[in-house]
Design a protein around this motif. Sequence first.
Motif, PDB file in Angstrom:
ATOM      1  N   LYS A 200     -10.605  -3.478  -8.395  1.00 38.05           N
ATOM      2  CA  LYS A 200     -11.106  -2.646  -9.499  1.00 38.05           C
ATOM      3  C   LYS A 200     -11.589  -1.293  -8.990  1.00 38.05           C
ATOM      4  N   LEU A 201     -12.278  -1.294  -7.843  1.00 36.38           N
ATOM      5  CA  LEU A 201     -12.756  -0.053  -7.255  1.00 36.38           C
ATOM      6  C   LEU A 201     -11.578   0.849  -6.893  1.00 36.38           C
ATOM      7  N   THR A 202     -10.536   0.268  -6.318  1.00 30.70           N
ATOM      8  CA  THR A 202      -9.345   1.034  -5.954  1.00 30.70           C
ATOM      9  C   THR A 202      -8.691   1.618  -7.202  1.00 30.70           C
ATOM     10  N   ARG A 203      -8.652   0.838  -8.284  1.00 29.96           N
ATOM     11  CA  ARG A 203      -8.094   1.333  -9.548  1.00 29.96           C
ATOM     12  C   ARG A 203      -8.946   2.488 -10.088  1.00 29.96           C
ATOM     13  N   SER A 204     -10.252   2.321 -10.071  1.00 32.10           N
ATOM     14  CA  SER A 204     -11.137   3.380 -10.567  1.00 32.10           C
ATOM     15  C   SER A 204     -10.969   4.657  -9.760  1.00 32.10           C
TER      16      SER A 204
ATOM     17  N   SER B  38      -7.600  -0.719   3.712  1.00 31.94           N
ATOM     18  CA  SER B  38      -6.606  -1.790   3.731  1.00 31.94           C
ATOM     19  C   SER B  38      -5.832  -1.828   2.416  1.00 31.94           C
ATOM     20  N   GLN B  39      -6.538  -1.732   1.308  1.00 32.55           N
ATOM     21  CA  GLN B  39      -5.895  -1.745  -0.005  1.00 32.55           C
ATOM     22  C   GLN B  39      -4.972  -0.539  -0.160  1.00 32.55           C
ATOM     23  N   LEU B  40      -5.427   0.615   0.295  1.00 28.97           N
ATOM     24  CA  LEU B  40      -4.597   1.823   0.193  1.00 28.97           C
ATOM     25  C   LEU B  40      -3.362   1.733   1.092  1.00 28.97           C
ATOM     26  N   ARG B  41      -3.507   1.116   2.264  1.00 25.96           N
ATOM     27  CA  ARG B  41      -2.346   0.944   3.143  1.00 25.96           C
ATOM     28  C   ARG B  41      -1.309   0.033   2.495  1.00 25.96           C
ATOM     29  N   ILE B  42      -1.776  -1.029   1.857  1.00 27.82           N
ATOM     30  CA  ILE B  42      -0.854  -1.939   1.164  1.00 27.82           C
ATOM     31  C   ILE B  42      -0.142  -1.188   0.029  1.00 27.82           C
ATOM     32  N   ILE B  43      -0.897  -0.382  -0.709  1.00 31.92           N
ATOM     33  CA  ILE B  43      -0.303   0.411  -1.791  1.00 31.92           C
ATOM     34  C   ILE B  43       0.771   1.336  -1.227  1.00 31.92           C
ATOM     35  N   LEU B  44       0.461   1.996  -0.116  1.00 32.74           N
ATOM     36  CA  LEU B  44       1.413   2.899   0.522  1.00 32.74           C
ATOM     37  C   LEU B  44       2.674   2.152   0.955  1.00 32.74           C
TER      38      LEU B  44
ATOM     39  N   PHE C 195       2.176 -12.687  -5.450  1.00 31.23           N
ATOM     40  CA  PHE C 195       1.220 -12.327  -6.498  1.00 31.23           C
ATOM     41  C   PHE C 195       0.456 -11.050  -6.134  1.00 31.23           C
ATOM     42  N   ARG C 196       0.047 -10.931  -4.855  1.00 29.94           N
ATOM     43  CA  ARG C 196      -0.689  -9.724  -4.427  1.00 29.94           C
ATOM     44  C   ARG C 196       0.204  -8.493  -4.547  1.00 29.94           C
ATOM     45  N   VAL C 197       1.471  -8.639  -4.197  1.00 33.28           N
ATOM     46  CA  VAL C 197       2.411  -7.518  -4.326  1.00 33.28           C
ATOM     47  C   VAL C 197       2.515  -7.112  -5.795  1.00 33.28           C
ATOM     48  N   LYS C 198       2.692  -8.110  -6.668  1.00 27.83           N
ATOM     49  CA  LYS C 198       2.823  -7.829  -8.101  1.00 27.83           C
ATOM     50  C   LYS C 198       1.569  -7.144  -8.628  1.00 27.83           C
ATOM     51  N   LYS C 199       0.406  -7.661  -8.248  1.00 28.04           N
ATOM     52  CA  LYS C 199      -0.872  -7.104  -8.704  1.00 28.04           C
ATOM     53  C   LYS C 199      -1.073  -5.682  -8.165  1.00 28.04           C
ATOM     54  N   THR C 200      -0.714  -5.469  -6.915  1.00 31.43           N
ATOM     55  CA  THR C 200      -0.892  -4.156  -6.287  1.00 31.43           C
ATOM     56  C   THR C 200       0.057  -3.125  -6.874  1.00 31.43           C
ATOM     57  N   LYS C 201       1.223  -3.570  -7.338  1.00 26.85           N
ATOM     58  CA  LYS C 201       2.173  -2.638  -7.954  1.00 26.85           C
ATOM     59  C   LYS C 201       1.567  -1.952  -9.177  1.00 26.85           C
ATOM     60  N   GLU C 202       0.574  -2.588  -9.802  1.00 29.52           N
ATOM     61  CA  GLU C 202      -0.108  -1.965 -10.934  1.00 29.52           C
ATOM     62  C   GLU C 202      -0.777  -0.656 -10.496  1.00 29.52           C
ATOM     63  N   LEU C 203      -1.204  -0.602  -9.237  1.00 28.42           N
ATOM     64  CA  LEU C 203      -1.886   0.581  -8.723  1.00 28.42           C
ATOM     65  C   LEU C 203      -0.921   1.619  -8.154  1.00 28.42           C
ATOM     66  N   VAL C 204       0.236   1.176  -7.721  1.00 28.45           N
ATOM     67  CA  VAL C 204       1.204   2.061  -7.068  1.00 28.45           C
ATOM     68  C   VAL C 204       1.538   3.253  -7.952  1.00 28.45           C
ATOM     69  N   ALA C 205       1.736   3.011  -9.224  1.00 30.45           N
ATOM     70  CA  ALA C 205       2.133   4.078 -10.148  1.00 30.45           C
ATOM     71  C   ALA C 205       1.020   5.110 -10.363  1.00 30.45           C
ATOM     72  N   LEU C 206      -0.211   4.738 -10.037  1.00 30.60           N
ATOM     73  CA  LEU C 206      -1.342   5.637 -10.263  1.00 30.60           C
ATOM     74  C   LEU C 206      -1.511   6.670  -9.156  1.00 30.60           C
ATOM     75  N   TYR C 207      -0.808   6.490  -8.056  1.00 36.18           N
ATOM     76  CA  TYR C 207      -0.965   7.362  -6.885  1.00 36.18           C
ATOM     77  C   TYR C 207       0.341   8.043  -6.520  1.00 36.18           C
ATOM     78  N   SER C 208       0.230   9.286  -6.073  1.00 37.71           N
ATOM     79  CA  SER C 208       1.383   9.923  -5.421  1.00 37.71           C
ATOM     80  C   SER C 208       1.277   9.549  -3.938  1.00 37.71           C
ATOM     81  N   MET C 209       2.370   9.693  -3.223  1.00 39.63           N
ATOM     82  CA  MET C 209       2.375   9.413  -1.797  1.00 39.63           C
ATOM     83  C   MET C 209       1.335  10.292  -1.092  1.00 39.63           C
ATOM     84  N   LYS C 210       1.287  11.550  -1.491  1.00 39.18           N
ATOM     85  CA  LYS C 210       0.352  12.503  -0.890  1.00 39.18           C
ATOM     86  C   LYS C 210      -1.095  12.061  -1.110  1.00 39.18           C
TER      87      LYS C 210
END
Length: 135
Positions: A20-24, A56-62, A86-101
């Motif tokens: 949730k913190l990563t999403r916020s 760690s969460q940001l590295r997984i997102i990257l 499941f973690r990959v699927k859940k983390t993909k929700e955050l992937v779209a919120l970030y640019s690579m940069k």
Amino acid sequence: KDIQELVTKKLGDSQELVFKLTRSIAEKDKKNALKEYLELLTYNVEPLGIIGLLESQLRIILQIKLLEDRNMTNKEIASMLQEKEFRVKKTKELVALYSMKEIKELIIKLSNIDLKIKTTETDPNTEIELFIINL
């Protein structure tokens, strides 16, 4: 001691809060990010631990973002990263919120905060709160 164990929240229960913190942070929702950070502290997670969890969460997102760009399935990504699907699927929700940069910049900022906390007399809570406020 028994009372402390009853009052202290379990570290494993904090993983959803880190998500949730990563999403916020991704949504630049400073108010909720600060609230979730302060709540994480009630789990007896040290500020450096929170920085590590965020990195760690940001590295997984990257990693997922990079592999997703190669048109890999959740199952293939999970296998490659040695994570649960499941973690990959859940983390993909955050992937779209970030640019690579943005992901790279956040990882660098957190690494710099980590180094500053370890090498100076700075207050860890202040550094993390400033990180959130300056999103």
